[in-house]
Enzyme design. Structure first.
Site, PDB file in Angstrom:
ATOM      1  N   ASP A 205      44.535  49.554  43.022  1.00  0.00           N
ATOM      2  CA  ASP A 205      43.089  49.786  43.076  1.00  0.00           C
ATOM      3  C   ASP A 205      42.655  50.359  44.419  1.00  0.00           C
ATOM      4  OD1 ASP A 205      40.327  49.419  41.921  1.00  0.00           O
ATOM      5  OD2 ASP A 205      40.155  48.313  43.775  1.00  0.00           O
TER       6      ASP A 205
ATOM      7  N   ASP B 242      35.844  54.210  43.737  1.00  0.00           N
ATOM      8  CA  ASP B 242      36.412  52.936  43.316  1.00  0.00           C
ATOM      9  C   ASP B 242      37.026  53.075  41.929  1.00  0.00           C
ATOM     10  OD1 ASP B 242      37.120  50.350  42.945  1.00  0.00           O
ATOM     11  OD2 ASP B 242      35.125  49.495  43.215  1.00  0.00           O
TER      12      ASP B 242
END
Length: 659
Positions: free
Chosen positions: A313, A117
């Protein structure tokens, strides 16, 4: 499988060593982009009950009490070549809701599956002392078993426990998830395909987790964002890698991918966008225009620069545009799509924009749907194929839905993982730019010519076989022999339809209760493989010594003739990598000898027997109806004719009357 909502979460509190920005915990389904004051909720429509998503926590970084991390990184600039960590990605963005990589911690190394992440800054795993941790893919980290583990002692730069002995961290999220524990330091290993030797790093050792963190299958989070606790920042500060990392997500129906910690020699075809670390605390790009079918959307470039700008992201599944951009994009795609018609989405509770009639072959989607180009600040263009903005309809074959949604009440443009499927993304933090290279992520190593040892494959594994061997050397420069990190090719190239998967399971059972215990295995296996219990079939049971050897078959759902390659790969990877966990009552269990079989070849009659049968029945019904109508007409016609006996028309002789 229950539905959830994708959430870009709002941190309620942050107590961390050096106070880095928050990280995202587990897959959710409603997305929020937050500032200091109020959360903004994004509502992505779901793609059916099996759609999982990841999220990105967007919130500004607090002041850094120890100085400017970006300035310190500039001191590390050097032309000296540095090694990098070459690692594989597993799972699938839409099927699992995240991509994971394998990381080993401790001496001897203990393995963990961590969600990658770029919106998170801390790496954490469940600790053996955890009083409230869920059942995850791998055993909890046990500091007592690591000869190189050290707790991070209380200091002025961290929040301390009640005894002022250790540094602790705590995460609280708006959707009630939380993670808390102590900070520890140990040796982190990246796998035997990595040129980077094991390094010491600080990580979180969870003592409590709640909500979706508790229920997720992955063990924890690998933080790749900006922040002192980020694994990237720690390696850069140590001077062992250059300030860069890369991700490559697999395409539609493929999954998996690759990751590189450290710099690489970029391919000549890579296009770049400036990424301003001051613009926002997240990885951003300068998106200026979007073209659909070669035509620029009638939008000002400022529409992509609202609030946090355009954020990229890895922890968000889909893409979200401000209202004006979304409406323009949706209308352009609908106008330029050929030979399809709009249908309802897989979930009636959401207004998905879906199209039917495109066919199931992903390589042919560009003949139906338009190509899309993203234009960056310097005029460079990134070409997106239909798989970069569409996802499969979960209930209608050959149908697809838009994976780009409106970012309601928020001007941030958020580009999630779907945008970069089959795209190598290089986060060059040292030069403040992000590079994109459209490629096939399933063979990225060969295309990049990155060094690495040859892959070793096997189709027989056990839960223990995936673990690295014990290492007696306790020094900081240990180099454990680790399992291959290249994604195994479980399914031969070219195979797209899987008819069934056969595998063996050996268990030790109580002889007095064998039948009952084996009967309970099917739902347990189904839960671990994320399939329905009706798809798991017991084929045979044999007693071999102290073990009961069972043979199982996994078939497609009753509504389908075959499984997709992505679904089968996900199932096989869990079997082959020993990621199925059974209760202790089954003793020492072992999964082995998995095999795949294509759908059975059927004759024309077998393929079309239902249609032929229906046609025959229809013909019989029509024929009988015709005969019945003719008979009724004939009876009615005959009833209208008045027949009388012959003598009934003869007038009897009248009696002669006298004159």
């Amino acid at each position: 499988m229950s539905r959830f909502t994708l959430s870009l979460i709002l941190s309620i509190s942050l107590l961390l060593l050096y106070h880095p920005p928050l990280s995202s915990p587990a897959p959710q389904y409603v997305s929020t982009v937050n500032d200091y004051s109020s959360p903004i909720i994004l509502k992505p429509p779901p793609a059916g009950s099996n759609r999982h998503t990841m999220f990105l926590p967007l919130f500004p970084s607090p002041p850094n009490p120890s100085g400017d991390a970006i300035s310190r990184r500039q001191l590390q600039k050097s032309g000296t070549p540095r090694p990098n960590a070459r690692m594989a990605l597993h799972d699938d963005l839409l099927l699992n809701g995240y991509y994971t990589t394998r990381l080993w911690i401790g001496s001897p190394p203990q393995r963990f599956a961590l969600i990658v992440d770029t919106g998170s800054t801390v790496t954490y795993v469940p600790c053996s002392t955890c009083e409230q941790c869920g059942k995850h893919q791998d055993p909890k980290f046990d500091p007592e078993l690591s000869s190189t583990y050290k707790s991070v002692k209380c200091n002025i730069d961290c929040t301390c426990d009640n005894n002022r002995d250790q540094c602790i961290y705590e995460r609280r999220y708006a959707e009630k998830s939380s993670s808390s524990g102590v900070l520890g330091e140990d040796i982190v290993s990246f796998g035997n395909q990595s040129d980077l030797p094991p390094q010491r790093a600080v990580f979180g050792c969870e003592n409590r987790e709640t909500g979706d963190l508790y229920s997720q299958h992955a063990d924890g989070i690998m933080g790749l964002g900006h922040g002192d606790l980020s694994i990237v920042d720690q390696l850069v500060e140590s001077g062992v890698i250059s300030d860069s990392f890369s991700l490559c997500y697999g395409g539609m129906d493929v999954g998996g991918g690759a990751m590189v910690l450290g710099g690489i020699s970029p391919p000549a075809e890579m296009v770049y966008s400036h990424s301003d670390p001051v613009r926002s605390p997240y990885y951003n790009i300068e998106l200026k225009e979007i073209h659909v079918a070669g035509k620029r959307l009638p939008l000002s470039s400022s529409v992509f620069d609202g609030k946090y700008g355009t954020v990229l992201d890895s922890g968000t599944t889909y893409a979200y545009l401000p209202e004006a951009a979304f409406v323009a994009f949706k209308n352009a795609v609908m106008k330029e799509s050929i030979g399809v018609h709009q249908i309802k989405g897989p979930d009636p509770g959401f207004n998905d924009i879906c199209f039917s009639g495109a066919g199931s072959d992903v390589s042919q989607l560009s003949k139906t749907f338009p190509t899309v180009e993203m234009v960056f600040g310097e005029g460079q263009k990134l070409l997106l194929s239909p798989e970069n903005y569409l996802f499969r309809h979960s209930k209608v074959s050959g149908a697809y839905c838009l994976g780009i949604f409106e970012n309601e009440n928020d001007q941030t443009t958020l580009l999630g993982g779907i945008i970069v499927r089959n795209t190598f993304v290089m986060y060059d933090r040292e030069h403040e730019k992000i590079g994109f290279w459209k490629t096939n992520c399933s063979d990225i190593w060969e295309r990049l010519h990155v060094s690495g040892r040859p892959q070793e494959t096997s189709n027989s594994t056990s839960p223990q076989a995936s673990s690295p061997p014990d290492v007696s050397n306790s020094s900081s420069d240990i180099s454990p022999s680790l399992p291959p990190m290249i994604p195994p090719q479980y399914i031969p190239p070219g195979e797209t339809e899987i008819g069934s998967i056969i595998f063996y399971l050996s268990v030790t059972l109580n002889d007095t209760n064998v039948k009952s215990q084996i009967a309970k295995l099917a739902p347990l296996i189904a839960q671990e493989l994320h399939v329905n219990s009706s798809q798991i079939h017991l084929l045979n049971v044999t007693l071999v010594g102290n073990y009961y050897v069972t043979i199982w078959s996994i078939t497609p759902p009753s509504s389908a003739d075959f499984m997709s390659k992505a679904t089968a790969s996900n199932i096989i990877s869990r079997i082959a990598e020993g990621r199925i966990h059974l209760p202790d009552s089954y003793g020492k269990y072992r999964f082995s000898n998995w095999h795949i079989y294509p759908p059975p070849k059927r004759s024309w009659w077998q393929k079309h027997y239902l249609g032929a049968l229906l046609a025959s029945i229809l013909a019989v019904v029509v024929g009988l109806s015709g005969v019945g109508i003719w008979w009724f007409w004939r009876q009615k016609h005959q009833s209208n004719l008045q027949y009388k006996p012959v003598d009934s028309v003869v007038v009897p002789e009248q009696e002669l009357q006298p004159l």
